[in-house]
Design a protein around this motif. Structure first.
Motif, short mmCIF file in Angstrom:
data_model
loop_
_atom_site.label_atom_id
_atom_site.label_comp_id
_atom_site.label_asym_id
_atom_site.label_seq_id
_atom_site.Cartn_x
_atom_site.Cartn_y
_atom_site.Cartn_z
N ALA C 136 -14.63 8.55 31.12
CA ALA C 136 -13.45 8.59 30.50
C ALA C 136 -13.57 10.35 30.32
CB ALA C 136 -13.01 8.06 29.43
N CYS C 137 -12.57 11.16 30.68
CA CYS C 137 -12.49 12.30 30.38
C CYS C 137 -11.25 12.59 29.20
CB CYS C 137 -11.90 13.43 31.40
SG CYS C 137 -11.80 12.91 32.99
N THR C 138 -10.87 11.68 28.57
CA THR C 138 -10.10 11.35 27.50
C THR C 138 -9.86 10.27 26.81
OG1 THR C 138 -7.70 12.38 26.76
CG2 THR C 138 -7.80 10.85 28.67
N ASP C 139 -9.06 10.10 25.84
CA ASP C 139 -9.06 8.72 25.41
C ASP C 139 -7.52 8.18 25.62
OD1 ASP C 139 -9.60 6.51 24.08
OD2 ASP C 139 -8.39 6.85 22.34
N ALA C 140 -7.37 7.14 26.44
CA ALA C 140 -6.13 6.38 26.79
C ALA C 140 -5.43 5.78 25.56
CB ALA C 140 -6.43 5.48 27.86
N SER C 141 -6.04 5.17 24.70
CA SER C 141 -5.30 4.63 23.76
C SER C 141 -4.69 5.67 22.67
CB SER C 141 -6.30 3.64 22.95
OG SER C 141 -6.87 2.67 23.65
N GLY C 142 -5.44 6.66 22.76
CA GLY C 142 -4.65 7.71 21.61
C GLY C 142 -3.61 8.47 22.25
N THR D 6 -12.93 9.45 9.00
CA THR D 6 -12.24 9.47 10.24
C THR D 6 -10.76 10.02 10.31
OG1 THR D 6 -11.42 7.18 10.01
CG2 THR D 6 -13.54 7.21 11.23
N PRO D 7 -10.71 11.25 9.90
CA PRO D 7 -9.50 12.01 9.76
C PRO D 7 -8.80 12.04 10.92
CG PRO D 7 -11.34 13.66 9.84
CD PRO D 7 -12.03 12.04 9.76
N LEU D 8 -9.27 12.27 12.02
CA LEU D 8 -8.78 12.15 13.31
C LEU D 8 -7.84 10.84 13.42
CD1 LEU D 8 -11.10 14.49 15.34
CD2 LEU D 8 -8.84 15.05 14.23
N LEU D 9 -8.70 9.87 13.57
CA LEU D 9 -8.31 8.54 13.98
C LEU D 9 -7.15 8.18 12.97
CD1 LEU D 9 -11.26 6.68 15.25
CD2 LEU D 9 -9.69 7.73 16.51
N ASP D 10 -7.55 8.44 11.72
CA ASP D 10 -6.41 8.15 10.53
C ASP D 10 -5.05 8.50 11.18
OD1 ASP D 10 -8.78 7.27 9.56
OD2 ASP D 10 -8.81 8.61 7.72
N ASP D 11 -5.05 9.68 11.49
CA ASP D 11 -3.65 10.27 11.91
C ASP D 11 -2.92 9.37 12.82
OD1 ASP D 11 -1.99 12.62 11.82
OD2 ASP D 11 -1.99 12.56 13.64
N LEU D 12 -3.84 8.43 13.74
CA LEU D 12 -3.24 7.62 14.82
C LEU D 12 -2.87 6.32 14.03
CD1 LEU D 12 -5.33 8.41 17.96
CD2 LEU D 12 -3.02 8.90 17.40
N GLU D 13 -2.96 6.17 12.81
CA GLU D 13 -2.34 5.02 12.06
C GLU D 13 -1.04 5.20 11.60
OE1 GLU D 13 -5.15 2.12 10.34
OE2 GLU D 13 -6.15 3.59 9.39
N LYS D 14 -0.58 6.49 11.86
CA LYS D 14 0.81 6.76 11.28
C LYS D 14 1.68 6.54 12.43
CE LYS D 14 -1.09 10.33 8.32
NZ LYS D 14 -1.38 11.55 8.71
N GLY D 15 2.98 6.47 12.29
CA GLY D 15 3.94 6.41 13.25
C GLY D 15 4.47 4.99 13.57
N PRO D 16 5.24 4.71 14.11
CA PRO D 16 6.03 3.46 14.26
C PRO D 16 5.37 2.53 15.38
CG PRO D 16 7.35 5.24 15.44
CD PRO D 16 6.26 5.92 14.79
N TRP D 17 4.71 3.25 16.42
CA TRP D 17 4.11 2.32 17.50
C TRP D 17 2.99 1.66 16.83
CZ3 TRP D 17 6.26 0.64 21.70
CH2 TRP D 17 5.64 -0.07 22.40
#
Ligand code: SRM
Ligand code: SRM
Ligand code: SRM
Ligand code: SRM
Ligand code: SF4
Ligand code: SF4
Ligand code: SF4
Ligand code: SF4
Ligand code: SF4
Ligand code: SF4
Ligand code: SF4
Ligand code: SF4
Lengths: 356, 408, 356, 408
Positions: C136-142, D6-17
């Motif tokens: 991977a060169c990025t994260d797909a899920s993100g 995990t501040p970066l990942l935490d941001d991905l818990e926000k939002g409607p999807w």
């Protein structure tokens, strides 16, 4: 008699001295044209001046005497002004309306073939053939004459949905227009070349010969100090033969012609298109190549019957689909029509959407 | 003169289409070479095989091109074609002649050659068909002293050609005849002295009809076009409506679907027109381009050897094309220079562009990338980036961060 | 506890046991369907029987607990019957009309995302990314989460001219659907790999490494008993890195993503199409890739505004022309969009007919 | 359990999807491996770099495929992901489940693995995301004893998949679910024991909508179709006319222009219809295919490595597709056999067809050339002929001479 002083790099004479006065006057200021008959048209200038053109077929191979006859006609009706077209027809450039009908009449009396303007079959772009080229697998002029004898109505009187451009090439070098013509003939070898190994080393450069082969079919044969050809790769293009005389490829029983269709050059409506192979092989049958002529005639007829007005052959086929072209014409679909060269992947069908 | 029995060729004298055999025989009546050419050809017809040998290098002093050497394997049987070289005379722009000069050409040819010609060859030259090596020099002296020069052959610039254009056509977007003349004059050295990797052809067409087949048969296809609206004469539209079905024949066939016709008025959404010429050619009295004129330069077309035919690719979407053609000349020189630097022997410029990549070519000649050059963007993810490319993308992103506005 | 007896080659369970009774009864006898809301549709059988489907988005990475929650919903409303779609959404298969509204309500109460049916943006086909793949060169899920947060209206409520299929791939292997999607993201390296020459000879097979390179950029480096890479030919695909661990290609500052558009798979109206490159590079910006999201949104918006009903993105672009796509979207046209790979010749324009 | 910031990942818990991070954390609450996977991923996000090593070969006894070995470079920092293999469970046809079996799958996975899944992977498997090598055997024993088997990976037949088809769709031209099931069963050995040059994928779509993307992602794309007329219910056409512009939305968009609608009656010239499905999908109550049902078999599609993506090519325009699928099974075997004989390592079947030529492939599998297989015929004159081909052409010509009638 002493020769005149030669000059070099003078280039062609300036065209202006060959333009009739009406053109000189209205140069670049043409307003519209009208096709009057398949052999004549009139161009009208912004100034109101008019130029009539009468077009006459040419066999392209002309004797100097025939050229002189043409000159005489031009002198009589056009003050000596004439031109040739990009498809080798003769055009008489008439400035005086009164001279048009008499010219047409005299051409008729002389049994000249007048026509080719508008949605017609015009002259055939072709090549040298047995008349002059070492590479020829057929004769181009003979094929053209045979075809046009059959199709001349489409030059002189009968309209088609659009122009149909024909071409003939006497080998796969395809000097001329075969690769982008509505209907065209290309002559092909069908058997691997033979190599005279004894002469090879004196007369050929090994790297050149190997490099000449588009499919990399040629490799060194060190034992013979010559080369060998891989029969699975050779597709008889003759390139090796062109660069190396001890390689011979001509074969009277096997050489023949293929028919390709659907090409065009203009960008009207659709982009320029390559011609595509539909009949892979017909034996060489001089002097009249009757099957070739019949096949071309047949394709023209099916096109005439089925295409919409203004559709070129290729446009018509793309609208109905190639599978329908084959069923409408009844032409056998062979393995040869399936691309197995570099661009195969772009020619295969990638959808279940075709016609039965 | 030998009398040949030619039953096969004789058959080709019948029928309505003018006969090349009749022409050959006509020349043969006065000329031994032409007479033997007839016998030689009958032999080909009866054996279904050609007998010409590989060409040899023959020519006139100081020139490398313009003559195709040709010898027969059957020189003993047909001495008149033992040597049978062709001479390519550079035709005048648009193949305009007067009877006077044509007669002169014929007279000289009768004196030195077979009396047979091709008017014209498919590159455009006036081809003189069949003479001996020793005839070449005097023949050239006579022609050149009367203002005729040789055309190209071998690895040189080939004889440029052009459509009739402003000479007799309402659609010419530039002076094809003059451009062809001046470019031919400019590159006399390149035309006469092969110094390229392979041949290079230039054809000038006044509009997208492309009556000189430039798109398919020229390394440089110079196609006239315009930037501006198609002017409509609605009165003439009405006249056409009486003789044609404007919707079926014009509107429905417009490739961009930018036209409409309600039975009264024809409309064109000019910004979506791609200038294909269909409507204009079918309604020439009603429709006329307007605005700025110039050319689209496409490059690379050729016959199928080695990996399949090419059609020319759009390189310069628009260039003004006016005497003295300085920009165009410089352009051609730049292209040839890059070609010269990069071509293997017998590689046409289109093939080299394909091999080296369009970017390398465009950068060398200083033409920016434009979507007009492509039919569609690349489909694979195998993308080259230079360090500078990435630096530029990053700089743009930095800028965007500042302004808060993306520029994609 | 002892393990049960393992079995091999039993294959998947037969699907029939998982079909709700209404499907078992009307199997293959469906007459028509109606889309009721973007999250629900009904299929009507020849027999008159009906099957309601309620579709719910899934992040595809599911914890077992979430799966159990989904099961609980299925049990409550669908007798335990459910399925997943080819784009990883959950479909509740409801046999009883009365249960449809309560199911929809409960999904809403649970803040589940319901939609994706009809001319919408459905779930994104994507790949492992940093979650699980070495390549991977990025994260797909993100990327998917970031995009769909922005675009979720098009899943839940807003219609488009036709379905818009999105995909994300975390490297040029393009697991999934990037090569044929309406709009898709592919992550790319942009710099040549580095080779740890010391480890090379122990860990890599030279012919395999050389053979892995699509552009023949790799050649032996006998001095180092390793290989060298030609910088003019390498396009950073990472194939060599995949077959040879001492070759490293990951580069946090240079890895990024490209955006491709215009692909499709169905054969409706036009044949399946490949996606084409329009934005060659955007830096990797986790966790939200804001520029990527903005670009995708922008393209969707321009499409929504300009395409005709039923036109897929690629069909719209082909109608207006790629030059018009670039001018309408304002996207910079770069050298990267010009094909310089094997099929360049078929992607160049061969006519002067384009739009200004 | 380690607590990661995990501040970066935490941001991905926000939002409607729905958030994959929420899922990972949810699993991480009960499971050390999942918990470390979260920390590991945060590290990737913060450094913009992945840390997975090249896969190793791991699997279950007697199988070569079904498990993807995965190890982290950061095994010390994140011991839970030091080993983090995925297991591919072969999904049931059409991804139909009952809650009961899904719960069973979860329970076993919680016992042996990370508790994280992909439902589903893009080939179609139910992917279990992250377990240790030593878990593989017991996990397999538990799953297989309950009726679940592994899917494919490596150079084997990959897990076949199919659209929902007759399970819930009015347009299915064959039983996609049953075909997928029976073919998967037939080729268990090919699925579990990699013995090919590379992967081989089969996808079954019930019609040209291709809801399983077979045309783009399968070595064998098996697409349902029909031979017969589209039946029109004119009453329903009227109903549609109330809510849509039939001419603009249907007739004008028909690719073959074989439809017409005069405001009252819809007509289809069925012989020119190419069965694209556009009209049918937009007017499902009014239009229905009829007649014989079967499939078009297209082959070769794949992702871009090595020389660009392929879409599948039509190989068999029409084949009946009914249990026990004897003809189809034999067909697949023949194709694989030819592939096996001709492929270099890591060459997909489409690439081999391209390299060896379509003729060589078609002859080997006994399929005749048909214009339905091509979009257009070849454009170059570089044509191969066998001696037999020429003999056949000559025999035809001899026949024609006799009958006086040409057969082109
Ligand atoms: C005289 C000539 C130019 C020259 O410098 O010699 C010429 C002259 C005209 N062409 Fe042409 N074209 C000439 C070769 C061509 C060629 C080149 C070729 O055939 O190799 C083409 C491209 C053919 C192709 O696409 O394969 C060509 C494609 C056209 C077209 C586009 C037809 C189309 O719909 O695709 C037009 C427009 C039209 O027909 O209304 C056109 C229109 C014209 C017009 C009407 C232009 C005008 O207003 O004067 C001229 C008379 C038309 C006619 O002959 O029907 N001319 N025209 C050439 C006559 C050749 C001949 O003897 O038959
Ligand atoms: C005379 C002419 C055919 C004709 O009957 O009109 C001709 C004749 C030959 N061509 Fe040509 N070509 C002629 C126009 C063309 C064209 C058409 C054009 O220029 O518009 C083409 C296709 C366009 C192109 O350039 O690709 C053409 C593509 C070729 C090729 C293939 C070149 C390629 O790059 O694929 C060859 C092969 C070669 O160069 O070795 C070739 C080679 C030859 C040679 C020199 C073959 C040889 O090795 O001896 C032929 C000499 C024949 C002879 O003995 O007289 N000829 N040749 C044409 C030149 C007459 C003139 O100057 O006006
Ligand atoms: C459930 C699913 C099949 C499955 O076995 O899982 C499915 C189900 C249906 N598809 Fe599909 N399609 C499904 C994936 C696809 C795919 C594959 C993909 O996206 O990867 C395609 C090809 C996409 C492409 O071309 O790139 C696909 C292209 C279509 C089309 C053609 C659309 C078009 O105009 O190009 C139709 C016809 C339509 O929309 O009316 C269609 C129609 C339908 C119908 C109406 C068929 C029916 O009568 O039941 C179903 C509901 C439509 C809907 O969701 O809008 N389905 N459909 C898939 C749902 C995926 C999802 O969760 O969103
Ligand atoms: C898991 C999955 C992506 C996903 O997140 O869903 C996946 C993951 C990988 N794919 Fe894939 N491929 C997956 C579906 C695909 C697809 C889509 C499909 O099958 O419909 C494709 C495109 C179609 C095709 O087959 O061409 C695909 C084309 C590739 C390729 C390129 C193959 C080619 O011929 O071009 C590779 C490269 C390789 O094989 O070395 C690859 C390689 C890989 C590897 C094994 C990379 C590696 O060397 O380790 C990835 C393992 C990731 C991991 O650590 O879990 N994967 N891969 C998909 C399989 C799940 C499942 O079984 O359901
Ligand atoms: S097509 Fe071939 S044989 Fe004919 S003139 Fe050209 S090179 Fe010679
Ligand atoms: S004829 Fe053509 S393909 Fe055959 S060996 Fe010679 S150069 Fe190669
Ligand atoms: S190319 Fe255009 S300008 Fe030139 S003669 Fe043909 S129609 Fe006229
Ligand atoms: S020139 Fe062509 S694109 Fe432009 S309006 Fe006329 S037909 Fe349409
Ligand atoms: S696309 Fe590349 S990085 Fe992503 S899962 Fe597939 S192989 Fe791995
Ligand atoms: S990254 Fe790809 S292109 Fe570059 S050397 Fe490695 S395999 Fe070749
Ligand atoms: S591919 Fe056709 S048959 Fe299968 S689900 Fe989609 S629309 Fe229905
Ligand atoms: S299925 Fe497609 S081709 Fe056939 S009538 Fe309908 S829209 Fe036209």
């Amino acid at each position: 008699m002493a020769l005149p002083q030669r000059k070099t790099d003078i280039g062609p004479p300036h065209y202006k001295q060959f333009l009739p006065p009406v053109i000189q006057k209205n140069y670049g200021d043409w307003k519209y044209h009208e096709v009057l008959t398949p052999g004549s048209m009139v161009h009208v200038a912004e100034s109101g001046d008019k130029l009539w053109t009468v077009r006459m077929a040419s066999p392209r191979i002309l004797s100097t005497d025939t050229i002189r006859e043409i000159c005489a006609l031009a002198e009589k009706y056009c003050d000596g002004y004439l031109r040739f077209t990009s498809r080798n027809n003769v055009e008489f450039l008439v400035s005086d309306e009164k001279k048009v009908a008499p010219l047409m009449k005299e051409l008729k009396d002389q049994k000249r073939t007048v026509g080719g303007i508008g949605p017609m079959i015009s002259n055939v772009v072709h090549t040298q053939g047995w008349v002059h080229c070492h590479s020829a697998c057929t004769d181009a002029s003979g094929l053209v004459k045979s075809m046009m004898d059959e199709l001349h109505d489409y030059f002189t009187t009968k309209e088609l949905p659009n122009k149909v451009r024909l071409a003939v090439a006497c080998c796969v070098n395809m000097c001329g227009a075969v690769h982008c013509s509505d209907i065209a003939i290309v002559a092909v070898h069908t058997k691997m070349p033979e190599i005279n190994h004894d002469n090879f080393k004196n007369m050929c450069e090994m790297p050149t010969v190997i490099g000449a082969c588009p499919t990399r079919a040629i490799s060194p044969d060190p034992a013979k100090k010559s080369v060998k050809i891989n029969p699975d790769k050779c597709m008889y293009c003759g390139n090796c033969f062109t660069v190396c005389p001890p390689i011979s490829i001509k074969n009277p029983e096997r050489d023949g012609v293929a028919i390709v269709v659907g090409g065009k050059v203009s960008s009207l409506r659709s982009n320029p298109k390559f011609s595509k192979l539909v009949i892979p092989y017909i034996s060489n049958e001089p002097p009249r190549w009757p099957k070739v002529v019949a096949a071309v005639k047949h394709i023209v007829d099916v096109y005439a019957k089925n295409a919409k007005k203004h559709e070129r052959v290729g446009e018509w086929i793309e609208r109905i689909g190639w599978e329908r072209f084959f069923s409408l014409t009844g032409i056998d679909f062979t393995f040869q029509s399936i691309d197995d060269f570099t661009f195969m992947r772009d020619t295969m069908r990638t959808a279940s959407t075709f016609k039965w | 003169m030998k009398k040949y029995n030619t039953p096969l060729l004789d058959d080709l004298e019948k029928g309505p289409w003018p006969s090349f055999v009749t022409e050959m025989k006509k020349a043969g009546k006065k000329n031994e070479m032409a007479n033997d050419a007839v016998g030689h050809l009958e032999k080909c017809y009866s054996t279904k095989k050609g007998y010409w040998k590989h060409g040899g290098i023959v020519g006139v002093l100081g020139y490398g091109g313009g003559v195709i050497g040709r010898y027969s394997e059957l020189g003993e049987e047909f001495p008149g074609v033992a040597h049978f070289h062709t001479v390519r005379l550079n035709q005048p722009s648009g193949w305009f002649y007067t009877s006077k000069v044509l007669r002169e050409i014929c007279d000289i040819w009768d004196k030195y050659g077979s009396g047979l010609t091709n008017v014209h060859g498919s590159t455009g030259d006036l081809v003189l068909l069949g003479c001996r090596t020793e005839a070449l020099e005097p023949l050239f002296a006579e022609y050149s002293s009367r203002g005729w020069d040789l055309g190209g052959s071998g690895s040189d610039m080939r004889t440029p050609s052009c459509c009739v254009g402003p000479g007799r056509c309402e659609w010419a977007n530039y002076n094809t005849l003059e451009a062809c003349y001046q470019i031919t004059q400019e590159f006399q050295d390149e035309l006469h002295r092969p110094m390229f990797a392979y041949k290079s052809k230039i054809k000038f067409a006044g509009c997208a009809c492309d009556c000189v087949a430039s798109a398919a048969r020229a390394d440089f296809s110079v196609i006239g076009t315009w930037k501006g609206d198609i002017k409509i004469d609605q009165k003439e539209v009405k006249n056409y409506a009486n003789k044609m079905d404007i919707n079926a024949e014009i509107v429905d066939m417009c490739p961009t679907k930018c036209m409409s016709y309600n039975g009264k008025e024809l409309k064109i959404n000019n910004s979506e027109c791609n200038r294909c010429m269909h409507c204009i050619t079918r309604m020439t009295k009603a429709l006329r381009p307007s605005g700025e004129r110039g050319v689209t330069i496409c490059m690379g077309s050729k016959a199928p050897i080695v990996v399949g035919s090419l059609l020319s690719w759009v390189i310069v979407p628009f260039m003004k094309m006016e005497p003295p053609y300085t920009e165009f000349k410089a352009f051609v020189r730049k292209c040839w220079e890059w070609w010269d630097d990069n071509a293997k022997p017998r590689e046409r410029i289109g093939e080299v562009i394909e091999a080296k990549g369009m970017r390398s070519f465009l950068e060398a000649i200083g033409v920016p990338p434009q979507p007009q050059q492509i039919r569609e963007p690349r489909k694979d993810p195998f993308i080259f980036y230079t360090d500078e490319d990435i630096a530029r993308f990053k700089a743009k992103e930095a800028e965007e961060k500042k302004t808060g506005k993306y520029k994609f």
